[in-house]
Design a protein around this motif. Structure first.
Motif, PDB file in Angstrom:
ATOM      1  N   PHE A  71      -5.745   4.087  -1.141  1.00 38.20           N
ATOM      2  CA  PHE A  71      -4.324   4.009  -0.795  1.00 38.20           C
ATOM      3  C   PHE A  71      -3.442   4.634  -1.869  1.00 38.20           C
ATOM      4  N   GLU A  72      -3.790   4.313  -3.113  1.00 44.35           N
ATOM      5  CA  GLU A  72      -2.973   4.801  -4.226  1.00 44.35           C
ATOM      6  C   GLU A  72      -2.927   6.322  -4.293  1.00 44.35           C
ATOM      7  N   GLY A  73      -3.972   6.964  -3.790  1.00 43.68           N
ATOM      8  CA  GLY A  73      -4.026   8.424  -3.811  1.00 43.68           C
ATOM      9  C   GLY A  73      -3.327   9.074  -2.629  1.00 43.68           C
ATOM     10  N   PHE A  74      -2.940   8.281  -1.625  1.00 43.79           N
ATOM     11  CA  PHE A  74      -2.304   8.859  -0.439  1.00 43.79           C
ATOM     12  C   PHE A  74      -0.796   8.993  -0.654  1.00 43.79           C
ATOM     13  N   PRO A  75      -0.213  10.143  -0.291  1.00 44.33           N
ATOM     14  CA  PRO A  75       1.251  10.201  -0.282  1.00 44.33           C
ATOM     15  C   PRO A  75       1.764   9.183   0.751  1.00 44.33           C
ATOM     16  N   GLU A  76       2.848   8.487   0.428  1.00 40.20           N
ATOM     17  CA  GLU A  76       3.296   7.364   1.265  1.00 40.20           C
ATOM     18  C   GLU A  76       3.492   7.757   2.731  1.00 40.20           C
ATOM     19  N   GLN A  77       4.054   8.949   2.948  1.00 36.52           N
ATOM     20  CA  GLN A  77       4.350   9.358   4.336  1.00 36.52           C
ATOM     21  C   GLN A  77       3.086   9.740   5.119  1.00 36.52           C
ATOM     22  N   LEU A  78       1.967   9.847   4.411  1.00 36.50           N
ATOM     23  CA  LEU A  78       0.719  10.223   5.101  1.00 36.50           C
ATOM     24  C   LEU A  78      -0.271   9.064   5.180  1.00 36.50           C
ATOM     25  N   ARG A  79       0.171   7.893   4.730  1.00 36.25           N
ATOM     26  CA  ARG A  79      -0.745   6.745   4.726  1.00 36.25           C
ATOM     27  C   ARG A  79      -1.233   6.377   6.122  1.00 36.25           C
ATOM     28  N   GLY A  80      -0.345   6.470   7.093  1.00 36.68           N
ATOM     29  CA  GLY A  80      -0.725   6.171   8.480  1.00 36.68           C
ATOM     30  C   GLY A  80      -1.833   7.096   8.961  1.00 36.68           C
TER      31      GLY A  80
END
Lengths: 121, 121
Positions: A51-60
């Motif tokens: 999760f920490e490595g995902f850009p927030e807008q691409l987490r979904g």
């Protein structure tokens, strides 16, 4: 009433679901199986770390892909979604062969016609 | 001389590598990166658990697939190997479109000719 609003991850771990729970937006309470799958394959800690490595807008999107891969791995423990990749490669090979045949047929029917169709990569 | 014969998994965990180490046949000492990848994505414990579900003669294939998926996920943290699946789907769609065009061209050149080529699934 905390129990009914816990996300599927917190429900699975039988813990309180805080308002800033990182799993809550992606693992709603009404779909517990979704979390069970990713937990079984990746482990909740690894999911949290990723999760920490995902850009927030691409987490979904990232969670969708992890769920897809986990589901494939559960359905096919040995090959996982690599079996889908192999199958798609075979399909492309088949399509390329059919296309080459069609192009040959066109060239035979009218040797002067320009065969503008190219084979897929 | 134990250090030099430890498998990549035991080397990573700085532990002794027993003769019945489940990782040793699949993570040789000369390729440490292979274990680092799967450990980072799935965690060693999960890999161990998954092992139990693999038929023994397919463990090599299963590890290959896990390594492939883990490598894809590290290269593309959001989409992992799902990006390859999407790309292959697009390639098949492209091939189908080209094939349909070729079939139309054949029908135009010779309306009597039988177009035996079928589009891929």
């Amino acid at each position: 009433m905390t129990t009914t609003t816990r996300c599927a991850a917190c429900k699975y771990f039988r813990r309180r679901c805080s308002s800033d729970c990182i799993f809550a937006p992606y693992f709603p309470a009404n779909n517990p199986q979704r979390f069970v799958c990713v937990h079984r394959i990746y482990g909740a800690n690894n999911i949290g770390k990723m999760f920490e490595g995902f850009p927030e807008q691409l987490r979904g999107n990232a969670i969708e892909c992890l769920c897809y891969e986990a589901k494939c791995r559960i359905q096919d423990p040995v090959y996982g979604c690599v079996s889908i990749i192999s199958w798609l490669h075979r399909e492309i090979h088949l399509a390329q062969t059919q296309l080459a045949k069609a192009q040959a047929q066109i060239a035979l029917l009218d040797p002067g016609v320009e065969v503008a169709i190219t084979t897929p990569r």
